[in-house]
Structure formats: C-alpha cells, structure tokens
Design a protein around this motif. Structure first.
Motif, PDB file in Angstrom:
ATOM      1  N   ALA A  52       0.867  -1.180   0.000  1.00  9.05           N
ATOM      2  CA  ALA A  52       0.000   0.000   0.000  1.00  9.05           C
ATOM      3  C   ALA A  52       0.903   1.229   0.000  1.00  9.05           C
ATOM      4  CB  ALA A  52      -0.887  -0.002   1.238  1.00  9.05           C
ATOM      5  N   VAL A  53       0.428   2.326  -0.566  1.00  7.27           N
ATOM      6  CA  VAL A  53       1.185   3.581  -0.558  1.00  7.27           C
ATOM      7  C   VAL A  53       0.250   4.697  -0.131  1.00  7.27           C
ATOM      8  CG1 VAL A  53       2.541   5.231  -1.907  1.00  7.27           C
ATOM      9  CG2 VAL A  53       2.746   2.780  -2.375  1.00  7.27           C
ATOM     10  N   LYS A  54       0.725   5.479   0.862  1.00  5.24           N
ATOM     11  CA  LYS A  54      -0.041   6.617   1.379  1.00  5.24           C
ATOM     12  C   LYS A  54       0.821   7.872   1.357  1.00  5.24           C
ATOM     13  CE  LYS A  54      -1.989   6.105   5.346  1.00  5.24           C
ATOM     14  NZ  LYS A  54      -2.385   5.703   6.708  1.00  5.24           N
ATOM     15  N   CYS A  55       0.158   9.016   1.372  1.00  2.00           N
ATOM     16  CA  CYS A  55       0.845  10.299   1.429  1.00  2.00           C
ATOM     17  C   CYS A  55       1.172  10.626   2.884  1.00  2.00           C
ATOM     18  CB  CYS A  55      -0.033  11.382   0.813  1.00  2.00           C
ATOM     19  SG  CYS A  55       0.709  13.015   0.816  1.00  2.00           S
ATOM     20  N   LEU A  56       2.450  10.913   3.174  1.00  2.00           N
ATOM     21  CA  LEU A  56       2.883  11.285   4.524  1.00  2.00           C
ATOM     22  C   LEU A  56       2.940  12.798   4.710  1.00  2.00           C
ATOM     23  CD1 LEU A  56       5.895   9.100   5.734  1.00  2.00           C
ATOM     24  CD2 LEU A  56       3.600   9.217   6.672  1.00  2.00           C
ATOM     25  N   SER A  57       3.347  13.497   3.673  1.00  2.00           N
ATOM     26  CA  SER A  57       3.527  14.951   3.790  1.00  2.00           C
ATOM     27  C   SER A  57       2.193  15.669   3.625  1.00  2.00           C
ATOM     28  CB  SER A  57       4.536  15.443   2.756  1.00  2.00           C
ATOM     29  OG  SER A  57       4.133  15.094   1.456  1.00  2.00           O
ATOM     30  N   GLU A  58       2.207  16.948   3.929  1.00  2.00           N
ATOM     31  CA  GLU A  58       0.992  17.757   3.803  1.00  2.00           C
ATOM     32  C   GLU A  58       0.448  17.712   2.382  1.00  2.00           C
ATOM     33  OE1 GLU A  58      -0.083  22.429   4.368  1.00  2.00           O
ATOM     34  OE2 GLU A  58       1.261  21.532   5.859  1.00  2.00           O
ATOM     35  N   VAL A  59       1.355  17.780   1.411  1.00  2.00           N
ATOM     36  CA  VAL A  59       0.992  17.710  -0.012  1.00  2.00           C
ATOM     37  C   VAL A  59       2.067  16.916  -0.742  1.00  2.00           C
ATOM     38  CG1 VAL A  59       0.642  19.046  -2.137  1.00  2.00           C
ATOM     39  CG2 VAL A  59      -0.203  19.931   0.022  1.00  2.00           C
ATOM     40  N   ALA A  60       1.653  16.122  -1.709  1.00  2.00           N
ATOM     41  CA  ALA A  60       2.592  15.416  -2.576  1.00  2.00           C
ATOM     42  C   ALA A  60       2.148  15.604  -4.019  1.00  2.00           C
ATOM     43  CB  ALA A  60       2.642  13.933  -2.232  1.00  2.00           C
ATOM     44  N   VAL A  61       3.115  15.850  -4.895  1.00  2.00           N
ATOM     45  CA  VAL A  61       2.844  15.987  -6.324  1.00  2.00           C
ATOM     46  C   VAL A  61       3.527  14.827  -7.033  1.00  2.00           C
ATOM     47  CG1 VAL A  61       3.104  17.430  -8.380  1.00  2.00           C
ATOM     48  CG2 VAL A  61       2.686  18.497  -6.141  1.00  2.00           C
ATOM     49  N   LEU A  62       2.750  14.080  -7.799  1.00  2.00           N
ATOM     50  CA  LEU A  62       3.256  12.933  -8.536  1.00  2.00           C
ATOM     51  C   LEU A  62       2.895  13.105 -10.007  1.00  2.00           C
ATOM     52  CD1 LEU A  62       2.840  11.972  -5.543  1.00  2.00           C
ATOM     53  CD2 LEU A  62       2.453   9.716  -6.460  1.00  2.00           C
ATOM     54  N   TYR A  63       3.714  12.541 -10.865  1.00  2.00           N
ATOM     55  CA  TYR A  63       3.388  12.476 -12.285  1.00  2.00           C
ATOM     56  C   TYR A  63       3.237  11.016 -12.641  1.00  2.00           C
ATOM     57  CZ  TYR A  63       3.871  17.413 -13.118  1.00  2.00           C
ATOM     58  OH  TYR A  63       3.660  18.767 -13.100  1.00  2.00           O
ATOM     59  N   SER A  64       2.085  10.680 -13.209  1.00  2.00           N
ATOM     60  CA  SER A  64       1.688   9.300 -13.419  1.00  2.00           C
ATOM     61  C   SER A  64       1.795   8.902 -14.889  1.00  2.00           C
ATOM     62  CB  SER A  64       0.240   9.138 -12.940  1.00  2.00           C
ATOM     63  OG  SER A  64      -0.178   7.812 -13.075  1.00  2.00           O
TER      64      SER A  64
END
Length: 142
Positions: free
Chosen positions: A81-93
């Motif tokens: 499983a993968v979750k966001c830890l930081s306040e905001v995360a930007v990913l390119y898919s």
C-alpha cells in the motif's frame, strides 16, 4: 546542441504521456493487491510504502523516486500500500495505456523504464536480504 536534441528526443515523448496528480496527507495512492494501472514519479512530498502494517514494515518514499514501475512493467498487482505522509505530494503518473503506447512508439524510452524497474527490484532484493541476515545476526557475503 546534439546532446540537447537527444535529451528532447527522450524527454518529450515521456513528459507528454504523464499526468499530474496531487495528494494530501493520509490520502491513499493505492492499496496492496490492487491492479497496477500506472507508475508514478514523485516530484514533491513524502509517501510511505507499507509492506506489512502489523509488523511495522514500511519505507519512506521521497521526491525523485519512482513507484509502481515493477508492477507496471510486469503487469502484476501491487505488492504494498502507498499513502501520502507529507501535507501535499505531487506525482506524475504514467498510465498503463501510455506505457503501452511508449512500447510501440518510443521503445528506447520504454526500455529505460524497464531498466529502472530491474535496478530497483535488484536494490530492494539486496536491501531485504541484508535486513533478514542482520536480524538473524549473520553476515551477508558480497
């Protein structure tokens, strides 16, 4: 100038196939066992990959890393499983459909993604092996 042309011949086809995604703290990127539909480049923020929540086996994922590439290349389900830890995360898919298009139209770029997947899998296998041997108090021969 020739180097720049070569860079753009690789970068532009890849970049044009990426979609920007924004996640907030505690957002689930994907669940373990779910179908792999993309690989994601972490551009900003921190994620956590959770292998076994009960045993506390997890790994922080920072910007500059790619996730999901092995499952995308192997056409397999997610192993963590993968979750966001930081306040905001930007990913390119990079979606499965876009990856399939790259295989046809830009095989060198698709091969680069496959090489990244192989290298990351090799690194993870060594890391896990080292941790197992370390817990058992044995030396890992190199």
């Amino acid at each position: 100038n020739l180097l720049l042309e070569e860079y753009y011949s690789y970068a532009l086809p890849l970049i044009s196939n990426l979609e920007r995604e924004v996640y907030k703290e505690n957002d689930v990127i994907w669940e373990a066992g779910s179908t792999s539909d993309s690989a994601k480049f972490v551009v900003r923020g921190v994620l956590v990959g959770i292998q076994d929540e009960e045993r506390g086996i997890s790994e922080e994922i920072e910007s500059g890393q790619i996730i999901g590439e092995a499952a995308l290349v192997q056409n397999s389900n997610r192993t963590s499983a993968v979750k966001c830890l930081s306040e905001v995360a930007v990913l390119y898919s990079l979606s499965r459909k876009s990856y399939q298009r790259l295989l046809q139209q830009s095989p060198k770029i698709a091969m680069c993604i496959q090489i990244i997947a192989i290298r990351n899998l090799s690194f993870r296998a060594r890391h896990v092996s080292h941790n197992i041997f370390f817990r058992e108090g044995r030396n890992l021969s190199i």
